[in-house]
Design a protein around this motif. Sequence first.
Motif, PDB file in Angstrom:
ATOM      1  N   LYS A  13       0.843  -1.190   0.000  1.00  0.00           N
ATOM      2  CA  LYS A  13       0.000   0.000   0.000  1.00  0.00           C
ATOM      3  C   LYS A  13       0.879   1.241   0.000  1.00  0.00           C
ATOM      4  O   LYS A  13       1.973   1.249   0.537  1.00  0.00           O
ATOM      5  CB  LYS A  13      -0.910   0.028   1.232  1.00  0.00           C
ATOM      6  CG  LYS A  13      -1.814  -1.174   1.334  1.00  0.00           C
ATOM      7  CD  LYS A  13      -2.863  -1.144   0.266  1.00  0.00           C
ATOM      8  CE  LYS A  13      -3.784  -2.332   0.403  1.00  0.00           C
ATOM      9  NZ  LYS A  13      -4.687  -2.487  -0.660  1.00  0.00           N
ATOM     10  N   SER A  14       0.370   2.307  -0.595  1.00  0.00           N
ATOM     11  CA  SER A  14       1.116   3.561  -0.602  1.00  0.00           C
ATOM     12  C   SER A  14       1.161   4.116   0.812  1.00  0.00           C
ATOM     13  O   SER A  14       0.201   4.009   1.560  1.00  0.00           O
ATOM     14  CB  SER A  14       0.412   4.515  -1.556  1.00  0.00           C
ATOM     15  OG  SER A  14       0.103   5.723  -0.969  1.00  0.00           O
ATOM     16  N   PRO A  25      -8.499   7.954  -2.034  1.00  0.00           N
ATOM     17  CA  PRO A  25      -7.130   7.553  -1.700  1.00  0.00           C
ATOM     18  C   PRO A  25      -6.355   7.197  -2.962  1.00  0.00           C
ATOM     19  O   PRO A  25      -6.926   6.794  -3.972  1.00  0.00           O
ATOM     20  CB  PRO A  25      -7.327   6.321  -0.812  1.00  0.00           C
ATOM     21  CG  PRO A  25      -8.706   6.463  -0.265  1.00  0.00           C
ATOM     22  CD  PRO A  25      -9.497   7.155  -1.341  1.00  0.00           C
ATOM     23  N   LYS A  26      -5.045   7.326  -2.876  1.00  0.00           N
ATOM     24  CA  LYS A  26      -4.151   7.099  -4.016  1.00  0.00           C
ATOM     25  C   LYS A  26      -4.228   5.669  -4.551  1.00  0.00           C
ATOM     26  O   LYS A  26      -4.091   5.447  -5.744  1.00  0.00           O
ATOM     27  CB  LYS A  26      -2.725   7.415  -3.571  1.00  0.00           C
ATOM     28  CG  LYS A  26      -1.791   7.777  -4.671  1.00  0.00           C
ATOM     29  CD  LYS A  26      -0.428   8.046  -4.045  1.00  0.00           C
ATOM     30  CE  LYS A  26       0.241   9.224  -4.656  1.00  0.00           C
ATOM     31  NZ  LYS A  26       1.577   9.436  -4.112  1.00  0.00           N
ATOM     32  N   GLY A  27      -4.402   4.704  -3.692  1.00  0.00           N
ATOM     33  CA  GLY A  27      -4.474   3.316  -4.142  1.00  0.00           C
ATOM     34  C   GLY A  27      -3.136   2.631  -4.105  1.00  0.00           C
ATOM     35  O   GLY A  27      -2.313   2.912  -3.233  1.00  0.00           O
ATOM     36  N   GLU A  28      -2.919   1.760  -5.071  1.00  0.00           N
ATOM     37  CA  GLU A  28      -1.722   0.938  -5.108  1.00  0.00           C
ATOM     38  C   GLU A  28      -0.864   1.285  -6.317  1.00  0.00           C
ATOM     39  O   GLU A  28      -1.381   1.639  -7.377  1.00  0.00           O
ATOM     40  CB  GLU A  28      -2.114  -0.536  -5.142  1.00  0.00           C
ATOM     41  CG  GLU A  28      -2.922  -0.938  -3.917  1.00  0.00           C
ATOM     42  CD  GLU A  28      -3.411  -2.365  -3.954  1.00  0.00           C
ATOM     43  OE1 GLU A  28      -3.022  -3.122  -4.857  1.00  0.00           O
ATOM     44  OE2 GLU A  28      -4.205  -2.721  -3.069  1.00  0.00           O
ATOM     45  N   LYS A  29       0.435   1.143  -6.148  1.00  0.00           N
ATOM     46  CA  LYS A  29       1.367   1.437  -7.235  1.00  0.00           C
ATOM     47  C   LYS A  29       1.231   0.374  -8.321  1.00  0.00           C
ATOM     48  O   LYS A  29       1.204  -0.823  -8.036  1.00  0.00           O
ATOM     49  CB  LYS A  29       2.791   1.462  -6.698  1.00  0.00           C
ATOM     50  CG  LYS A  29       3.818   1.901  -7.705  1.00  0.00           C
ATOM     51  CD  LYS A  29       5.186   2.003  -7.045  1.00  0.00           C
ATOM     52  CE  LYS A  29       6.218   2.429  -8.062  1.00  0.00           C
ATOM     53  NZ  LYS A  29       7.550   2.506  -7.447  1.00  0.00           N
ATOM     54  N   ASN A  42      -6.534   3.271  -7.820  1.00  0.00           N
ATOM     55  CA  ASN A  42      -7.530   2.899  -6.826  1.00  0.00           C
ATOM     56  C   ASN A  42      -8.789   2.497  -7.599  1.00  0.00           C
ATOM     57  O   ASN A  42      -9.494   3.353  -8.126  1.00  0.00           O
ATOM     58  CB  ASN A  42      -7.825   4.073  -5.889  1.00  0.00           C
ATOM     59  CG  ASN A  42      -8.863   3.727  -4.838  1.00  0.00           C
ATOM     60  OD1 ASN A  42      -9.347   2.609  -4.754  1.00  0.00           O
ATOM     61  ND2 ASN A  42      -9.203   4.706  -4.031  1.00  0.00           N
ATOM     62  N   TYR A  43      -9.014   1.177  -7.711  1.00  0.00           N
ATOM     63  CA  TYR A  43     -10.246   0.719  -8.366  1.00  0.00           C
ATOM     64  C   TYR A  43     -11.428   1.134  -7.518  1.00  0.00           C
ATOM     65  O   TYR A  43     -11.479   0.851  -6.324  1.00  0.00           O
ATOM     66  CB  TYR A  43     -10.250  -0.801  -8.527  1.00  0.00           C
ATOM     67  CG  TYR A  43      -9.752  -1.284  -9.850  1.00  0.00           C
ATOM     68  CD1 TYR A  43     -10.411  -0.940 -11.033  1.00  0.00           C
ATOM     69  CD2 TYR A  43      -8.627  -2.085  -9.930  1.00  0.00           C
ATOM     70  CE1 TYR A  43      -9.946  -1.379 -12.259  1.00  0.00           C
ATOM     71  CE2 TYR A  43      -8.157  -2.535 -11.150  1.00  0.00           C
ATOM     72  CZ  TYR A  43      -8.832  -2.182 -12.305  1.00  0.00           C
ATOM     73  OH  TYR A  43      -8.367  -2.615 -13.506  1.00  0.00           O
ATOM     74  N   THR A 121      -4.287  13.521 -11.657  1.00  0.00           N
ATOM     75  CA  THR A 121      -5.176  12.432 -11.255  1.00  0.00           C
ATOM     76  C   THR A 121      -6.441  12.531 -12.082  1.00  0.00           C
ATOM     77  O   THR A 121      -6.987  13.621 -12.278  1.00  0.00           O
ATOM     78  CB  THR A 121      -5.526  12.523  -9.753  1.00  0.00           C
ATOM     79  OG1 THR A 121      -4.324  12.434  -8.996  1.00  0.00           O
ATOM     80  CG2 THR A 121      -6.470  11.403  -9.340  1.00  0.00           C
ATOM     81  N   HIS A 122      -6.892  11.394 -12.585  1.00  0.00           N
ATOM     82  CA  HIS A 122      -8.181  11.360 -13.270  1.00  0.00           C
ATOM     83  C   HIS A 122      -8.969  10.130 -12.855  1.00  0.00           C
ATOM     84  O   HIS A 122      -8.409   9.141 -12.388  1.00  0.00           O
ATOM     85  CB  HIS A 122      -8.039  11.446 -14.792  1.00  0.00           C
ATOM     86  CG  HIS A 122      -7.322  10.326 -15.465  1.00  0.00           C
ATOM     87  ND1 HIS A 122      -7.559   8.983 -15.223  1.00  0.00           N
ATOM     88  CD2 HIS A 122      -6.365  10.340 -16.429  1.00  0.00           C
ATOM     89  CE1 HIS A 122      -6.787   8.245 -15.997  1.00  0.00           C
ATOM     90  NE2 HIS A 122      -6.036   9.047 -16.727  1.00  0.00           N
TER      91      HIS A 122
END
Length: 150
Positions: A13-14, A25-29, A42-43, A121-122
Amino acid sequence: MGVISCNGIDSQKSENKTDVNTVFPKGEKITNNNFVGTVWLNYLVETDSTHNVNIGSVTFEPGARTNWHYHKGGQILLVTAGKGLYQEKGKPIEIIEKGGVVKCPANIEHWHGATPTDAMTHIAIGTNTNIGGAVWLKPVTDEEYNQISK
């Protein structure tokens, strides 16, 4: 793909998952070869038999971008932060900014990502996923990426 299908998402996780300036949230790399640079996913919604759509929040660090690709069912991008780039094959690069909306037509090669100096970010919406997802192609070269109109 659909959204930006990432079959190689890093399980770590970030550290900065909740930035006060982001909606989600940013999600995963992302750790697959369909991107250049550092990209986070981030799905938000994955396709199912009722909803033929994938939705994800994708964050590109400066200089990061997708490979050339197309979506069998099309894609919509909603820019939620920063400044980025979008290009369809054979057309000039477009600058996209917070509040911008891009409709990526079905079966049209394109790429998108951050500018060399700004993150972006989109929300990526993969539409009509019942007819197929993304088809990934070659990386966007530095020469192609640097053709930004002044």
